[in-house]
Write a protein that holds these residues in place. Structure first.
Motif, PDB file in Angstrom:
ATOM      1  N   LYS A 124     -13.109 -19.091 -24.445  1.00  0.00           N
ATOM      2  CA  LYS A 124     -13.121 -18.720 -23.026  1.00  0.00           C
ATOM      3  C   LYS A 124     -12.808 -17.239 -22.829  1.00  0.00           C
ATOM      4  O   LYS A 124     -13.238 -16.635 -21.836  1.00  0.00           O
ATOM      5  N   GLU A 125     -12.061 -16.663 -23.758  1.00  0.00           N
ATOM      6  CA  GLU A 125     -11.692 -15.255 -23.606  1.00  0.00           C
ATOM      7  C   GLU A 125     -12.882 -14.321 -23.823  1.00  0.00           C
ATOM      8  O   GLU A 125     -12.822 -13.151 -23.441  1.00  0.00           O
ATOM      9  N   PHE A 126     -13.949 -14.842 -24.453  1.00  0.00           N
ATOM     10  CA  PHE A 126     -15.142 -14.007 -24.576  1.00  0.00           C
ATOM     11  C   PHE A 126     -15.796 -13.778 -23.219  1.00  0.00           C
ATOM     12  O   PHE A 126     -16.496 -12.778 -23.026  1.00  0.00           O
ATOM     13  N   ALA A 127     -15.554 -14.702 -22.283  1.00  0.00           N
ATOM     14  CA  ALA A 127     -16.065 -14.484 -20.927  1.00  0.00           C
ATOM     15  C   ALA A 127     -15.408 -13.260 -20.310  1.00  0.00           C
ATOM     16  O   ALA A 127     -16.064 -12.452 -19.628  1.00  0.00           O
ATOM     17  N   GLY A 128     -14.115 -13.098 -20.560  1.00  0.00           N
ATOM     18  CA  GLY A 128     -13.430 -11.917 -20.054  1.00  0.00           C
ATOM     19  C   GLY A 128     -13.891 -10.650 -20.738  1.00  0.00           C
ATOM     20  O   GLY A 128     -14.104  -9.611 -20.091  1.00  0.00           O
ATOM     21  N   LEU A 129     -14.057 -10.713 -22.046  1.00  0.00           N
ATOM     22  CA  LEU A 129     -14.533  -9.542 -22.769  1.00  0.00           C
ATOM     23  C   LEU A 129     -15.951  -9.160 -22.346  1.00  0.00           C
ATOM     24  O   LEU A 129     -16.304  -7.973 -22.337  1.00  0.00           O
ATOM     25  N   ALA A 130     -16.766 -10.151 -21.982  1.00  0.00           N
ATOM     26  CA  ALA A 130     -18.132  -9.862 -21.535  1.00  0.00           C
ATOM     27  C   ALA A 130     -18.154  -9.188 -20.173  1.00  0.00           C
ATOM     28  O   ALA A 130     -19.201  -8.675 -19.752  1.00  0.00           O
ATOM     29  N   ARG A 131     -17.000  -9.191 -19.462  1.00  0.00           N
ATOM     30  CA  ARG A 131     -16.896  -8.509 -18.161  1.00  0.00           C
ATOM     31  C   ARG A 131     -16.049  -7.246 -18.271  1.00  0.00           C
ATOM     32  O   ARG A 131     -15.663  -6.658 -17.258  1.00  0.00           O
ATOM     33  N   ASP A 132     -15.715  -6.835 -19.477  1.00  0.00           N
ATOM     34  CA  ASP A 132     -14.828  -5.696 -19.694  1.00  0.00           C
ATOM     35  C   ASP A 132     -15.389  -4.430 -19.041  1.00  0.00           C
ATOM     36  O   ASP A 132     -16.615  -4.249 -18.959  1.00  0.00           O
ATOM     37  N   PRO A 133     -14.527  -3.533 -18.574  1.00  0.00           N
ATOM     38  CA  PRO A 133     -15.027  -2.270 -17.989  1.00  0.00           C
ATOM     39  C   PRO A 133     -15.816  -1.406 -18.970  1.00  0.00           C
ATOM     40  O   PRO A 133     -16.675  -0.626 -18.556  1.00  0.00           O
ATOM     41  N   GLU A 134     -15.517  -1.537 -20.279  1.00  0.00           N
ATOM     42  CA  GLU A 134     -16.208  -0.704 -21.259  1.00  0.00           C
ATOM     43  C   GLU A 134     -17.552  -1.331 -21.640  1.00  0.00           C
ATOM     44  O   GLU A 134     -17.597  -2.460 -22.142  1.00  0.00           O
ATOM     45  N   ARG A 162     -24.001 -11.948 -15.918  1.00  0.00           N
ATOM     46  CA  ARG A 162     -24.102 -10.696 -16.647  1.00  0.00           C
ATOM     47  C   ARG A 162     -25.525 -10.135 -16.606  1.00  0.00           C
ATOM     48  O   ARG A 162     -25.717  -8.921 -16.562  1.00  0.00           O
ATOM     49  N   LEU A 163     -26.536 -10.999 -16.633  1.00  0.00           N
ATOM     50  CA  LEU A 163     -27.909 -10.500 -16.570  1.00  0.00           C
ATOM     51  C   LEU A 163     -28.161  -9.789 -15.251  1.00  0.00           C
ATOM     52  O   LEU A 163     -28.853  -8.763 -15.199  1.00  0.00           O
ATOM     53  N   ALA A 164     -27.573 -10.294 -14.189  1.00  0.00           N
ATOM     54  CA  ALA A 164     -27.735  -9.648 -12.882  1.00  0.00           C
ATOM     55  C   ALA A 164     -26.995  -8.319 -12.822  1.00  0.00           C
ATOM     56  O   ALA A 164     -27.397  -7.411 -12.078  1.00  0.00           O
ATOM     57  N   ALA A 165     -25.923  -8.199 -13.625  1.00  0.00           N
ATOM     58  CA  ALA A 165     -25.089  -6.998 -13.539  1.00  0.00           C
ATOM     59  C   ALA A 165     -25.447  -5.927 -14.554  1.00  0.00           C
ATOM     60  O   ALA A 165     -25.208  -4.740 -14.315  1.00  0.00           O
ATOM     61  N   GLU A 166     -25.992  -6.319 -15.694  1.00  0.00           N
ATOM     62  CA  GLU A 166     -26.275  -5.364 -16.759  1.00  0.00           C
ATOM     63  C   GLU A 166     -27.667  -4.764 -16.591  1.00  0.00           C
ATOM     64  O   GLU A 166     -28.618  -5.466 -16.254  1.00  0.00           O
ATOM     65  N   HIS A 167     -27.759  -3.471 -16.879  1.00  0.00           N
ATOM     66  CA  HIS A 167     -29.039  -2.786 -16.681  1.00  0.00           C
ATOM     67  C   HIS A 167     -29.584  -2.134 -17.945  1.00  0.00           C
ATOM     68  O   HIS A 167     -30.745  -1.720 -17.961  1.00  0.00           O
ATOM     69  N   THR A 168     -28.773  -2.053 -19.001  1.00  0.00           N
ATOM     70  CA  THR A 168     -29.298  -1.468 -20.233  1.00  0.00           C
ATOM     71  C   THR A 168     -30.146  -2.501 -20.979  1.00  0.00           C
ATOM     72  O   THR A 168     -29.882  -3.709 -20.926  1.00  0.00           O
ATOM     73  N   ILE A 169     -31.143  -2.012 -21.704  1.00  0.00           N
ATOM     74  CA  ILE A 169     -32.021  -2.922 -22.437  1.00  0.00           C
ATOM     75  C   ILE A 169     -31.234  -3.691 -23.496  1.00  0.00           C
ATOM     76  O   ILE A 169     -31.405  -4.911 -23.657  1.00  0.00           O
TER      77      ILE A 169
END
Length: 707
Positions: A124-134, A162-169
């Motif tokens: 579950k903590e990978f969900a948090g890391l996938a939203r990390d500021p970096e 994340r797909l909706a939020a991420e813009h890099t290829i």
């Protein structure tokens, strides 16, 4: 941060290079403020604790501390730590479990199950890391959503978010890949993820790279359901993707410490350079397209269509990666590769020399089927010599030099003497001469020009020095293949020097080379005879074989062969059986021992002994020989080349092999010894000849189509 780190008995565990007692120091160094110290610690962790993807008990025991580092915002290089966590987990799943999910038992025990259990607990903590500021941390963590998060609905929701939020290829491709991984891992996620991928692939608002990724990952989830429309759709999206991503020049490879050339053979240096070059990826879609090719599998025409589009990309990095994928396809799968070979030949004149180098290298590696590009190779070589001079083999520009050399080597392996001028330049100038020596044996029609130069190189090798074995062996092999007796004096001198300096590898190679000359090398008989009692395991059988080849007395050779046949060393038995087979009916005294060896526990021994039985005993031995050969080939397909060679000699007595022959030729993957192109092409040729001979078509009936 590191509570409990020193409570673990690290010294009782081992990694790739022994005791794991250094692990606490490495983990602590990953938090160091010194970037160089962190870099060295990470390199050492990958090199020893996670060596080539292995997961040892100390690797798994490190995970709690690595995870603490990953989730602490004060940790430098957090993205690298997260990537390490994901790598350990992915490799644990790949190496530690069967396809049905059962754990693979290793001895000594590995840490795969422990690693997966821990990462699933923290999934579950990978969900948090996938939203990390970096952004780099998010990119490294996204695969963990598919690999470790067991709540299918939550993982799916995070991926959509994340797909909706991420813009890099890179991030979008990683999200789509994680969705497919999730679908394949959790049955509860299968339908919602594959349905989502299908929607994404058809949604023009997503952009070509994302749509291409969705199409490919959907195919990965169900490769057996790939329809006729999938490849054309992928080609179209690939074309759109090429237009959407700006073309960039290939970045220069990072500088590496140069190995001292006087201490390491040039062949070794070149091998490591090749390994370093081949691990580099030049285009953001390369991993995705590799996935697509894996999903397509044996669909060679469809994969060729995809590669044709890749090879037409305006981006040189994409073409470079496609050149390598083309080589992998041709080396792995059977089929008509003419179109792909011609497309690769077009890359020889690419403006970017990296692409030209790789194209030439792939054509050389695929030389057994490279006949259709013979003229293109010759024209390219002539053009390079015209543009850069006759010494282009030794051009100061590394990429131009390698491009020319690989093209010359490819043409030489086709037996084309138009490669000769550059090979002679190499041998006379001594720049990368070892690369010319490796292919010289393919030009026997030019032996009068090659052999004196090869002999000169062999004379100059000082066998009292280290690192000379590879060079000497390569020259001896070329001279044996060219077969000019002019070389015999220097070969005999080399044998003597190798014995004096205890260069056992060179001694064995010299004996094998002298064997190729047969009676012409009879003057070396006494020197050869003295080595038939050598203690080195490789020299003794080579000396016995050479003694027979140069005209040894059968009465002297037979006891030596029977002694090898009775030994426990399996290759001694096989070598002795081969020689007894060459002797034919005159070796009938060995028949009882050969028959007994048909029950040996190693199939390679059984194959060699069965072949010898046929050569010595003929028709009377046929039933037992055929049973042994067919059983060995069914047990270990790598024996197929040896088996078919004997079946070919057996003629009509091999009729019962027809079903197995047809089955072998129907396989889409390359087979035979080492599954290499040359062995597989020979396997197919002999197999087709045998089938035609054993089952000829009925007169007036249409010829049966051989697979």
């Amino acid at each position: 941060m590191f509570d409990g780190l020193h409570d673990i008995d690290w010294a009782s565990m081992e990694h790739a290079y022994g005791s794991a007692e250094e692990v606490p120091v490495l983990l602590t160094a990953l938090r160091s403020p010194d970037a160089e110290e962190r870099h060295k610690a990470l390199d050492r962790f990958y090199g020893a604790v996670h060596h080539q993807g292995s997961v040892y008990p100390p690797t798994a025991a490190s995970l709690p501390f690595l995870f603490d580092l990953a989730v602490d915002g004060a940790t430098p290089d957090r993205a690298a730590v997260v990537a390490l966590l994901v790598s350990i987990g992915r490799e644990s799943l790949d190496r530690g479990f069967e396809d049905d999910g059962t754990e693979i038992e290793y001895y000594p025990p590995m840490g795969c199950a422990q690693a997966v259990a821990f990462l699933r607990e923290r999934g579950k903590e990978f969900a948090g890391l996938a939203r990390d500021p970096e952004p780099d941390v998010r990119l490294a963590a996204i695969p963990g959503l598919g690999l470790f998060l067991d709540d299918a609905d939550r993982a799916a929701a995070v991926l959509r978010e994340r797909l909706a939020a991420e813009h890099t290829i890179a991030a979008r491709l990683a999200i789509v890949e994680a969705a497919a991984t999730l679908a394949l891992r959790l049955p509860a996620a299968l339908h919602q993820m594959t349905d989502w991928l299908a929607v994404l692939a058809a949604d023009p608002d997503q952009g070509p790279p994302t749509r291409l990724a969705a199409l490919v990952e959907r195919a990965r989830c169900a490769p057996d359901e790939i329809g006729e429309e999938v490849v054309p759709a992928a080609v179209g999206l690939l074309r759109e993707t090429a237009r959407a991503i700006p073309a960039r020049r290939i970045a220069a490879a990072p500088s590496r410490p140069t190995a001292p050339t006087d201490a390491v053979p040039p062949q070794i240096v070149a091998a490591f350079e090749d390994l370093d070059r081949h691990t580099r990826v030049y285009a953001p879609t390369t991993a995705l397209l590799r996935t697509f090719h894996e999903a397509l599998g044996a669909r060679v025409p469809e994969r060729t269509a995809v590669l044709a589009e890749q090879l037409s990309s305006p981006d040189p990095g994409s073409r470079l990666d496609a050149v390598r994928m083309s080589g992998e396809l041709m080396r792995t799968w059977r089929g008509d590769h003419t179109r792909l070979l011609l497309l690769l030949a077009d890359q020889l004149t690419a403006a970017d020399q990296e692409v030209a180098v790789e194209a030439a290298a792939v054509l050389e590696s695929c030389h057994p089927i490279a006949g259709p590009v013979r003229e293109a190779l010759a024209a390219h070589i002539d053009a390079q010599r015209a543009a850069h001079g006759p010494d282009v083999w030794a051009a100061p520009t590394a990429q131009l030099r390698r491009s020319h050399q690989d093209a010359v080597r490819a043409l030489a392996r086709l037996g084309d003497t138009r490669a000769l001028p550059s090979l002679l330049t190499a041998l006379d100038g001594d720049v990368d001469a070892w690369r010319a020596i490796q292919v010289a044996g393919h030009l026997p029609q030019a032996a009068d020009q090659l052999v004196p130069r090869l002999c000169d190189h062999l004379r100059r090798i000082d066998l009292s020095q280290q690192w000379t074995e590879m060079s000497a062996n390569s020259i001896l092999s070329a001279l044996a293949t060219l077969g000019d007796p002019v070389a015999l004096p220097v070969m005999v001198d080399t044998l003597g020097a190798a014995v004096r300096h205890e260069q056992n590898g060179v001694t064995g190679s010299a004996l094998e080379a002298l064997s190729a000359f047969g009676l012409a090398a009879a003057d070396a008989r006494d020197r050869i005879r003295s080595l038939t009692t050598a203690t080195d395991t490789h020299i003794r059988p080579a000396a016995v074989a050479a003694l027979w080849a140069v005209g040894g007395d059968p009465a002297e050779v037979m006891p030596l062969l029977l002694g090898l046949l009775d030994d426990d060393i399996t290759f001694w038995i096989s070598d002795a059986a081969d020689l007894l087979g060459e002797m034919g009916p005159s070796a009938s005294v060995a028949l009882p021992r050969l028959r007994a060896l048909l029950t040996h526990g190693y199939e390679w021994v059984r194959v060699h002994c069965a072949a010898a039985l046929w050569e010595i005993g003929g028709e009377a031995e046929a039933p037992a020989v055929l049973d042994t050969l067919l059983e060995a080939m069914a047990t270990n397909p790598a024996t197929a080349n040896h088996v078919l060679a004997c079946l070919d000699r057996m003629g009509p007595f091999a009729a019962r092999a027809l079903p197995l022959l047809r089955e072998q030729l129907a396989l889409p993957r390359r087979g035979g010894r080492f599954k290499s192109i040359d062995h597989d092409e020979e396997l197919q040729r002999v197999g087709r000849t045998l089938i035609a001979r054993l089952d000829p078509p009925t007169p007036g009936a249409p010829a049966a189509r051989t697979p």
